[in-house]
Design an enzyme around this catalytic site. Structure first.
Site, mmCIF file in Angstrom:
data_model
loop_
_atom_site.group_PDB
_atom_site.id
_atom_site.type_symbol
_atom_site.label_atom_id
_atom_site.label_comp_id
_atom_site.label_asym_id
_atom_site.label_seq_id
_atom_site.Cartn_x
_atom_site.Cartn_y
_atom_site.Cartn_z
ATOM 1 C CE1 TYR A 188 -3.772 -8.459 -9.043
ATOM 2 C CE2 TYR A 188 -2.407 -9.684 -7.975
ATOM 3 C CZ TYR A 188 -2.822 -8.498 -8.268
ATOM 4 O OH TYR A 188 -2.539 -7.635 -7.212
ATOM 5 C CG HIS A 220 -7.925 -6.346 -5.070
ATOM 6 N ND1 HIS A 220 -7.904 -7.142 -6.113
ATOM 7 C CD2 HIS A 220 -7.066 -5.425 -5.415
ATOM 8 C CE1 HIS A 220 -6.943 -6.811 -7.055
ATOM 9 N NE2 HIS A 220 -6.504 -5.569 -6.392
#
Length: 311
Positions: free
Chosen positions: A58, A126
């Protein structure tokens, strides 16, 4: 593959019903100032939010840096921080996949440094979509060992594909799955595979992406769906949902926020916010009254899977 251990008890962390998704404070769609990003987290704290979900990818570490700064003076005993492993950041910020045990350890260490904390509560593998082998054979055992050693409290896997994510549920010993965009008011494929499987195996579900990358927040031409412009047929469905909600006096966002947590497998919903105002609006949408007739209308119109539990 050999079983890696029995499933853990449900809701290991006693997760709150709602959390803050931190991709927007990593400049997902727009560039924010540090002050604006920190104010967003502080507003979430003021609203009672205690779960914060972040990841190295992110904003190439930016979201973790900002989240850590924002939480510096918060009572850490009341807060659940969730981050992710599987992608290492190069010096230029580019992310490269590394689902090895060594890569997991390096990723977690870097996240702790960016967050400015000694430990996090929950670590997800992830987006291992194209790396299922090393994710199962290397990353998962490393996280299991870290959990056994008390370094982290719980482990999970986060993906956008409910079918692939289902492969991590039976007999792996994970605590949670994070499914993004596949159990929303717009579409519910996880209802057919992932959610019942998680109930059977005692794995908690965290739902993210409830606005489908922004489409359900504001259905209009050019709105994002799966991080790209929404196809016309998908946009039409979102507009139809908005019209049915409006006919019952309900904001589309309210229905989008309140549908996922009605399923018994879902322990928490993380919702992104790029401003203090968005954080406050999301909280208000969770409290907005919705008449049962809306859900029945959506079922009869073919806009909601009839098997989806509703509030």
């Amino acid at each position: 593959m050999t079983s890696l251990g029995p499933p853990q008890r449900p809701n290991t962390l006693d997760l709150p019903a709602f959390g803050l998704g931190c991709a927007p404070i990593g400049d997902l769609y727009e560039r924010l100032t540090d002050a604006h990003a920190l104010a967003t987290v502080h507003r979430a704290l003021d609203l009672g939010i205690r779960l914060f979900d972040v990841a190295p990818r992110y904003g190439a570490g930016l979201a973790e840096h900002r989240l850590g700064r924002a939480l510096r003076d918060a009572d850490r005993t009341e807060i659940v921080i969730s981050t992710k492993v599987g992608w290492l950041l190069d010096d230029d910020g580019a992310a490269r996949p590394d689902f090895s045990a060594k890569g997991v350890a390096a990723s977690l260490a870097a996240s702790l440094d960016r967050l400015g904390v000694d430990a996090v509560d929950l670590v997800h593998i992830h987006d291992p979509d194209d790396h299922l082998g090393p994710a199962l054979d290397e990353a998962l055992p490393e996280l299991l060992a870290l959990r056994a050693a008390g370094v982290i409290r719980a482990i999970g896997v986060g993906m956008n594909d409910s079918g692939l994510l289902s492969r991590f549920v039976p007999d792996t010993g994970i605590d949670y799955v994070l499914i993004a965009g596949r159990y929303t008011l717009l579409e519910q494929p996880a209802l057919r595979d992932l959610l019942p499987l998680c109930l059977d195996h005692g794995v908690g579900v965290i739902v993210g992406g409830i606005y489908n990358s922004g489409l359900l927040a504001d259905p209009r031409p050019g709105a994002k769906y799966n991080y790209a412009s929404a196809p016309e047929v998908v946009l039409e469905r979102a507009v139809a949902l908005r019209e049915h909600c409006a006919a019952h006096g309900v904001p589309l966002k309210a229905a989008a926020v309140q549908l996922p947590p009605a399923h018994p497998a879902v322990h928490s919903v993380v919702i992104g916010a790029a401003s203090p105002e968005e954080a406050a609006e999301n909280a208000a949408m969770a409290r907005t009254p919705i008449p049962p007739e809306l859900w029945q209308d959506l079922r009869e119109s073919g806009l909601l899977d009839p098997r989806a539990p509703t509030p």
